[in-house]
Write a protein that holds these residues in place. Structure first.
Motif, PDB file in Angstrom:
ATOM      1  N   THR A 107       0.833  -1.203   0.000  1.00 20.45           N
ATOM      2  CA  THR A 107       0.000   0.000   0.000  1.00 20.45           C
ATOM      3  C   THR A 107       0.865   1.249   0.000  1.00 20.45           C
ATOM      4  OG1 THR A 107      -1.631  -1.238   1.247  1.00 20.45           O
ATOM      5  CG2 THR A 107      -1.943   1.132   1.135  1.00 20.45           C
ATOM      6  N   PHE A 108       1.971   1.192   0.733  1.00 20.54           N
ATOM      7  CA  PHE A 108       2.913   2.320   0.711  1.00 20.54           C
ATOM      8  C   PHE A 108       3.425   2.541  -0.716  1.00 20.54           C
ATOM      9  CE2 PHE A 108       7.474   3.632   1.056  1.00 20.54           C
ATOM     10  CZ  PHE A 108       7.243   4.938   1.420  1.00 20.54           C
ATOM     11  N   GLY A 109       3.813   1.459  -1.386  1.00 24.25           N
ATOM     12  CA  GLY A 109       4.283   1.574  -2.766  1.00 24.25           C
ATOM     13  C   GLY A 109       3.189   2.115  -3.672  1.00 24.25           C
ATOM     14  N   ALA A 110       1.954   1.639  -3.468  1.00 22.02           N
ATOM     15  CA  ALA A 110       0.841   2.095  -4.295  1.00 22.02           C
ATOM     16  C   ALA A 110       0.590   3.586  -4.078  1.00 22.02           C
ATOM     17  CB  ALA A 110      -0.413   1.290  -3.976  1.00 22.02           C
ATOM     18  N   ALA A 111       0.732   4.042  -2.805  1.00 16.81           N
ATOM     19  CA  ALA A 111       0.518   5.458  -2.507  1.00 16.81           C
ATOM     20  C   ALA A 111       1.612   6.309  -3.160  1.00 16.81           C
ATOM     21  CB  ALA A 111       0.500   5.686  -0.997  1.00 16.81           C
ATOM     22  N   LEU A 112       2.831   5.774  -3.201  1.00 17.67           N
ATOM     23  CA  LEU A 112       3.938   6.510  -3.829  1.00 17.67           C
ATOM     24  C   LEU A 112       3.699   6.697  -5.321  1.00 17.67           C
ATOM     25  CD1 LEU A 112       7.338   5.111  -2.498  1.00 17.67           C
ATOM     26  CD2 LEU A 112       6.620   7.472  -2.463  1.00 17.67           C
ATOM     27  N   THR A 113       3.164   5.666  -5.978  1.00 16.95           N
ATOM     28  CA  THR A 113       3.106   5.669  -7.435  1.00 16.95           C
ATOM     29  C   THR A 113       1.718   5.973  -7.972  1.00 16.95           C
ATOM     30  OG1 THR A 113       2.756   3.288  -7.388  1.00 16.95           O
ATOM     31  CG2 THR A 113       5.006   4.032  -7.679  1.00 16.95           C
ATOM     32  N   VAL A 114       0.781   6.373  -7.105  1.00 17.75           N
ATOM     33  CA  VAL A 114      -0.612   6.453  -7.556  1.00 17.75           C
ATOM     34  C   VAL A 114      -0.804   7.517  -8.643  1.00 17.75           C
ATOM     35  CG1 VAL A 114      -1.408   8.108  -5.820  1.00 17.75           C
ATOM     36  CG2 VAL A 114      -3.000   6.451  -6.721  1.00 17.75           C
ATOM     37  N   GLY A 115       0.012   8.569  -8.617  1.00 19.28           N
ATOM     38  CA  GLY A 115      -0.182   9.618  -9.607  1.00 19.28           C
ATOM     39  C   GLY A 115       0.516   9.355 -10.927  1.00 19.28           C
ATOM     40  N   ILE A 116       1.250   8.258 -11.010  1.00 16.29           N
ATOM     41  CA  ILE A 116       2.082   8.017 -12.193  1.00 16.29           C
ATOM     42  C   ILE A 116       1.341   7.126 -13.173  1.00 16.29           C
ATOM     43  CG2 ILE A 116       4.261   7.067 -12.989  1.00 16.29           C
ATOM     44  CD1 ILE A 116       5.275   7.598 -10.095  1.00 16.29           C
ATOM     45  N   LYS A 117       1.278   7.561 -14.411  1.00 18.62           N
ATOM     46  CA  LYS A 117       0.627   6.735 -15.416  1.00 18.62           C
ATOM     47  C   LYS A 117       1.484   5.501 -15.688  1.00 18.62           C
ATOM     48  CE  LYS A 117      -1.953  10.288 -17.772  1.00 18.62           C
ATOM     49  NZ  LYS A 117      -1.381  11.420 -17.021  1.00 18.62           N
ATOM     50  N   ARG A 118       0.813   4.369 -15.808  1.00 20.35           N
ATOM     51  CA  ARG A 118       1.511   3.103 -15.976  1.00 20.35           C
ATOM     52  C   ARG A 118       2.581   2.915 -14.916  1.00 20.35           C
ATOM     53  NH1 ARG A 118       0.439   4.322 -21.275  1.00 20.35           N
ATOM     54  NH2 ARG A 118       2.384   5.389 -21.654  1.00 20.35           N
ATOM     55  N   GLY A 119       2.199   3.145 -13.662  1.00 22.15           N
ATOM     56  CA  GLY A 119       3.158   3.031 -12.568  1.00 22.15           C
ATOM     57  C   GLY A 119       3.349   1.599 -12.086  1.00 22.15           C
ATOM     58  N   GLY A 120       2.686   0.636 -12.729  1.00 21.63           N
ATOM     59  CA  GLY A 120       2.710  -0.739 -12.226  1.00 21.63           C
ATOM     60  C   GLY A 120       4.106  -1.325 -12.116  1.00 21.63           C
ATOM     61  N   LEU A 121       4.896  -1.151 -13.167  1.00 25.31           N
ATOM     62  CA  LEU A 121       6.239  -1.716 -13.180  1.00 25.31           C
ATOM     63  C   LEU A 121       7.114  -1.020 -12.144  1.00 25.31           C
ATOM     64  CD1 LEU A 121       7.746  -3.874 -14.732  1.00 25.31           C
ATOM     65  CD2 LEU A 121       8.637  -2.094 -16.221  1.00 25.31           C
ATOM     66  N   LEU A 122       6.968   0.308 -12.086  1.00 21.18           N
ATOM     67  CA  LEU A 122       7.727   1.084 -11.101  1.00 21.18           C
ATOM     68  C   LEU A 122       7.363   0.630  -9.695  1.00 21.18           C
ATOM     69  CD1 LEU A 122       9.621   3.471 -10.523  1.00 21.18           C
ATOM     70  CD2 LEU A 122       7.622   4.923 -10.462  1.00 21.18           C
ATOM     71  N   LEU A 123       6.072   0.374  -9.498  1.00 22.33           N
ATOM     72  CA  LEU A 123       5.600  -0.082  -8.193  1.00 22.33           C
ATOM     73  C   LEU A 123       6.325  -1.367  -7.789  1.00 22.33           C
ATOM     74  CD1 LEU A 123       3.635  -0.061  -5.824  1.00 22.33           C
ATOM     75  CD2 LEU A 123       1.905  -1.035  -7.291  1.00 22.33           C
ATOM     76  N   SER A 124       6.436  -2.324  -8.718  1.00 22.55           N
ATOM     77  CA  SER A 124       7.137  -3.571  -8.399  1.00 22.55           C
ATOM     78  C   SER A 124       8.589  -3.296  -8.061  1.00 22.55           C
ATOM     79  CB  SER A 124       7.075  -4.533  -9.582  1.00 22.55           C
ATOM     80  OG  SER A 124       5.774  -4.641 -10.048  1.00 22.55           O
ATOM     81  N   LEU A 125       9.214  -2.432  -8.846  1.00 25.20           N
ATOM     82  CA  LEU A 125      10.629  -2.113  -8.630  1.00 25.20           C
ATOM     83  C   LEU A 125      10.838  -1.493  -7.252  1.00 25.20           C
ATOM     84  CD1 LEU A 125      13.467  -1.893  -9.854  1.00 25.20           C
ATOM     85  CD2 LEU A 125      12.841   0.345 -10.707  1.00 25.20           C
ATOM     86  N   LEU A 126       9.895  -0.629  -6.841  1.00 24.16           N
ATOM     87  CA  LEU A 126      10.033   0.036  -5.552  1.00 24.16           C
ATOM     88  C   LEU A 126       9.766  -0.919  -4.400  1.00 24.16           C
ATOM     89  CD1 LEU A 126       8.265   3.470  -6.125  1.00 24.16           C
ATOM     90  CD2 LEU A 126      10.692   2.980  -6.066  1.00 24.16           C
ATOM     91  N   VAL A 127       8.763  -1.789  -4.589  1.00 27.76           N
ATOM     92  CA  VAL A 127       8.278  -2.572  -3.461  1.00 27.76           C
ATOM     93  C   VAL A 127       9.144  -3.806  -3.200  1.00 27.76           C
ATOM     94  CG1 VAL A 127       6.391  -4.126  -2.850  1.00 27.76           C
ATOM     95  CG2 VAL A 127       5.894  -1.777  -3.436  1.00 27.76           C
ATOM     96  N   LEU A 128       9.680  -4.418  -4.272  1.00 29.35           N
ATOM     97  CA  LEU A 128      10.386  -5.692  -4.088  1.00 29.35           C
ATOM     98  C   LEU A 128      11.547  -5.614  -3.098  1.00 29.35           C
ATOM     99  CD1 LEU A 128      10.131  -7.373  -7.580  1.00 29.35           C
ATOM    100  CD2 LEU A 128       9.151  -8.120  -5.427  1.00 29.35           C
ATOM    101  N   PRO A 129      12.407  -4.581  -3.162  1.00 28.44           N
ATOM    102  CA  PRO A 129      13.465  -4.533  -2.143  1.00 28.44           C
ATOM    103  C   PRO A 129      12.917  -4.432  -0.722  1.00 28.44           C
ATOM    104  CG  PRO A 129      13.890  -2.922  -3.876  1.00 28.44           C
ATOM    105  CD  PRO A 129      12.545  -3.487  -4.138  1.00 28.44           C
ATOM    106  N   PHE A 130      11.756  -3.776  -0.580  1.00 25.46           N
ATOM    107  CA  PHE A 130      11.148  -3.652   0.752  1.00 25.46           C
ATOM    108  C   PHE A 130      10.642  -5.003   1.256  1.00 25.46           C
ATOM    109  CE2 PHE A 130      10.771   0.905   1.669  1.00 25.46           C
ATOM    110  CZ  PHE A 130      11.150   1.432   0.460  1.00 25.46           C
ATOM    111  N   TYR A 131      10.409  -5.932   0.323  1.00 24.64           N
ATOM    112  CA  TYR A 131       9.902  -7.241   0.721  1.00 24.64           C
ATOM    113  C   TYR A 131      11.003  -8.171   1.223  1.00 24.64           C
ATOM    114  CZ  TYR A 131       5.116  -6.653  -1.091  1.00 24.64           C
ATOM    115  OH  TYR A 131       3.828  -6.267  -1.279  1.00 24.64           O
ATOM    116  N   VAL A 132      12.270  -7.774   1.031  1.00 26.30           N
ATOM    117  CA  VAL A 132      13.374  -8.693   1.340  1.00 26.30           C
ATOM    118  C   VAL A 132      13.330  -9.213   2.782  1.00 26.30           C
ATOM    119  CG1 VAL A 132      15.881  -8.848   1.580  1.00 26.30           C
ATOM    120  CG2 VAL A 132      14.884  -7.901  -0.490  1.00 26.30           C
ATOM    121  N   PRO A 133      13.247  -8.334   3.802  1.00 18.82           N
ATOM    122  CA  PRO A 133      13.273  -8.877   5.163  1.00 18.82           C
ATOM    123  C   PRO A 133      12.108  -9.823   5.452  1.00 18.82           C
ATOM    124  CG  PRO A 133      13.520  -6.491   5.193  1.00 18.82           C
ATOM    125  CD  PRO A 133      13.179  -6.862   3.795  1.00 18.82           C
ATOM    126  N   THR A 134      10.909  -9.442   4.987  1.00 18.84           N
ATOM    127  CA  THR A 134       9.747 -10.302   5.226  1.00 18.84           C
ATOM    128  C   THR A 134       9.933 -11.654   4.557  1.00 18.84           C
ATOM    129  OG1 THR A 134       8.397  -8.309   5.217  1.00 18.84           O
ATOM    130  CG2 THR A 134       7.243 -10.397   5.095  1.00 18.84           C
TER     131      THR A 134
END
Lengths: 207, 243, 218
Positions: C143-170
């Motif tokens: 949701t944090f990633g989605a909030a960051l990229t919500v204004g960006i057109k076609r932000g889906g790929l960017l969203l994955s790029l931003l969120v995946l490193p954050f998923y590492v510890p989990t």
């Protein structure tokens, strides 16, 4: 429950569009904003609604008193008319949506999915949302877009009823609603010039 | 003398950076040349690692910079969010590409060094893995800057990303330490170079590190100035359109 | 707040996609792995916890951009931002709705997919527990990633790029918990770390999400 704006300067994309705006809106009154396209009416309304901060000046109004309606109505295509209205009335802590349905003549449509409505019907549903918010100050951006004459009259009646009940309304519209209570403010003269005196405009630190 | 915040004024910063830049550049060139030439040609070979050890003069400074550049971005991001100084946000933006290049240099030199030493280009050693994750964070940060048009919005969003990212980067570091322990035993050679490094190697290493720091400062000054000038051009054009 | 959750769940059910799609994707990943690495059950049972965690994570990622983008497009976000609901609450509810429609079904389905990968017997409760504890963090971070990229057109790929490193510890602690459980090793440390991360992000990250959402709504 009055709204007042003091020496307001607003920006769009970091550039000042309107400056030195002063106006106030008392209960029972309506203020209609006019001005050519792109002059900054939408930006002004968003600033008043608290969605974006002004560059300078201030907007004074009681907290949680503004109901904002923009170009898009925030309707969910997969929810019925009743469900859409019920959702917003729950969010705003009110229960009864029948007055809103009646005011905008939606009774025949209550079970239809919002996605199947025509543009004008959607707009009416979007405007009916204002009534279920129960908030005294309406801030409306082009509320009559895609409404037919009868619906415009319906909307004008709803605004009049709202004003008579002690509410107020700030509208950007080009249509004459026939509201005797309404004053008109042309924002054209407040357009920010290149010699804006307001600090912070134009990224002036960079000049 | 005024406070440091005087340099938050873009014009003042530009002017001062312009004055300092040549000296920092000369300093960076001299220290880098001295440090690297000394390190590569005038130190003895290590008795175990042979001449391959000399890659530390690139590897260690770049690795240090990779982390410290991110730390600098964290500080400037906080300054931007709290005090709204444009120079601070632009400095963070200017530093990020330098940081990612440092990370890549650290990873590449690590691989080149690791091949003769451990017999493999890549091992999922906790440190290597952490750098790879740091690289991903840099990549996301830069991509976010690139994707947003409005400069202030971009500065706000990337600043929050940097701050939250820092927390997760530290978390990842601990997670990776824990994870590797569980998978296989530590690397056969200690990666802790500082511990077993001899004095004869350390002086040129310190000079190289100083060279990298100066190079970073020079690049950030230069790039921040460019960013300021870009903003200035935009502001002038905007004013012209209105007039 | 409850009405927002109910609305989001209703929409997820009616519009389809969200719910079924994530599960189907998870199934496909699970089925494809043996084709990739070979059918020996000894190998599969060894890598099963990791594969199942990775599959769940990717399935989660798939629906992240729907969390806020739909409400952004139809103007609901503007209206929610001017409503009495605090934005911190809105993003928390959005994350909860995402977890209920994605993370929870994935958690419940994981044991069945574990059968396909010959997950060792003692691993099942640990797999479910690790997903149950870990997937909420995936939704909140997403949701944090989605909030960051919500204004960006076609932000889906960017969203994955931003969120995946954050998923590492989990991912590390979640998969480690499942793996140790399957191998009968001590599970306390990864269990505590995973729980710590999840409760930490649930408590703190909504503030960051609301902050960036406000910036994007400007």
């Amino acid at each position: 429950m009055s709204l007042s704006v003091h020496d307001l300067t607003i920006t769009r994309g970091g550039i000042p569009v309107l400056e030195g705006l002063n106006f106030s809106l008392e209960p029972g009154r309506a203020l209609i904003l006019r001005g050519p396209n792109g002059v900054g009416k939408t930006t002004l309304l968003r600033t008043v609604a608290g969605l974006q901060p002004p560059l300078s000046g201030r907007v004074d109004c009681p907290p949680e008193s503004i109901a904002y309606a923009a170009h898009s109505d925030g309707l969910k295509a997969m929810l019925s008319v009743t469900e859409n209205l019920n959702f917003w009335s729950d969010v705003f802590g009110r229960k009864d949506i029948s007055a809103a349905i009646q005011a905008f003549d939606l009774a025949a449509l209550t079970d239809r999915m919002a996605g199947t409505l025509s543009a004008g019907q959607k707009r009416r549903l979007g405007l009916a949302r204002l009534l279920v918010t129960g908030r005294p100050i309406w801030v409306l951006d082009e509320p009559t877009v895609s409404l037919d004459t009868a619906s415009v009259r319906m909307f004008a009646d709803a605004v009049r009823a709202h004003l008579q009940a002690g509410g107020s309304a700030l509208l950007a519209t080009h249509i004459d609603l026939g509201l005797s209570e309404a004053e008109v403010l042309d924002v054209g003269p407040f357009r920010a010039g290149p010699n804006s005196t307001v600090p912070g405009g134009f990224d002036e630190g960079f000049l | 003398m005024g406070s440091i915040w005087e340099y938050a004024n873009p014009v003042k910063f530009s002017r001062t950076a312009g004055l300092v830049l040549p000296w920092v550049s000369i300093g960076a060139t001299v220290t880098l040349v001295v440090g690297l030439v000394w390190g590569f040609f005038f130190t003895p070979d290590d008795y175990r690692q042979g001449s391959t050890v000399k890659i530390i003069y690139l590897h260690v400074p770049s690795a240090l910079m990779a982390i410290n550049v991110w730390f600098m971005m964290l500080v400037t991001s906080l300054v931007w969010l709290i005090r709204r100084h444009h120079v601070s946000a632009l400095a963070a933006k200017a530093a990020a590409p330098v940081g990612i290049v440092m990370t890549v240099i650290a990873l590449l030199t690590g691989a080149i060094w690791g091949q003769p030493m451990w017999g493999t280009w890549w091992a999922w050693d906790p440190r290597l893995t952490s750098f790879l994750i740091l690289f991903l964070f840099y990549l996301g940060y830069l991509a976010l800057w690139g994707a947003i048009d409005d400069p202030d919005t971009a500065a706000d969003l990337t600043s929050v990303l940097c701050i939250v990212g820092s927390v997760f980067a530290v978390l990842s570091r601990y997670a990776v330490n824990f994870w590797n322990q569980g998978l296989h035993q530590g690397a056969t050679l200690s990666l802790d170079k500082e511990e077993n490094i001899a004095d004869v190697f350390s002086t040129p290493l310190y000079i190289s590190i100083a060279g990298f720091v100066l190079l970073f400062i020079a690049l950030v000054f230069l790039r921040t100035r460019t960013e300021i000038q870009k903003r200035r051009t935009k502001a002038l054009l905007a004013r012209e359109r209105l007039g | 707040m409850i009405s927002l959750l109910i609305r989001d769940l209703k929409l997820a059910f009616r519009a389809g996609g969200g719910f079924g799609l994530g599960l189907a994707f998870f199934l496909i990943v699970t089925v494809l792995v043996p084709f990739g690495v070979g059918p020996e059950s000894s190998l599969l049972s060894k890598i099963a916890p990791g594969i199942l965690w990775l599959g769940a994570l990717l399935a989660c990622l798939l629906s992240l951009d729907r969390i806020l983008a739909l409400d952004w497009e139809d103007g609901s976000l503007d209206l929610l931002a001017t409503s009495p609901l605090p934005l911190e609450g809105v993003v928390t509810i959005k994350a909860l709705a995402h977890w209920l429609t994605t993370g929870l079904p994935l958690t419940l389905a994981a044991p069945f997919f574990g059968l396909l990968l010959s997950l060792p017997e003692p691993g099942y409760p640990w797999l479910v527990l690790s997903l149950l504890l870990g997937t909420p963090a995936l939704s909140v971070i997403g949701t944090f990633g989605a909030a960051l990229t919500v204004g960006i057109k076609r932000g889906g790929l960017l969203l994955s790029l931003l969120v995946l490193p954050f998923y590492v510890p989990t991912l590390i602690f979640g998969a480690e918990l499942a793996r140790r459980g399957a191998e009968g090793l001590a599970t306390t440390t990864p269990l505590l770390m995973l729980a710590g991360i999840t409760f930490g992000v649930i408590a703190l990250l909504p503030f960051a999400s609301a902050l960036v959402l406000r910036v994007n709504l400007r």
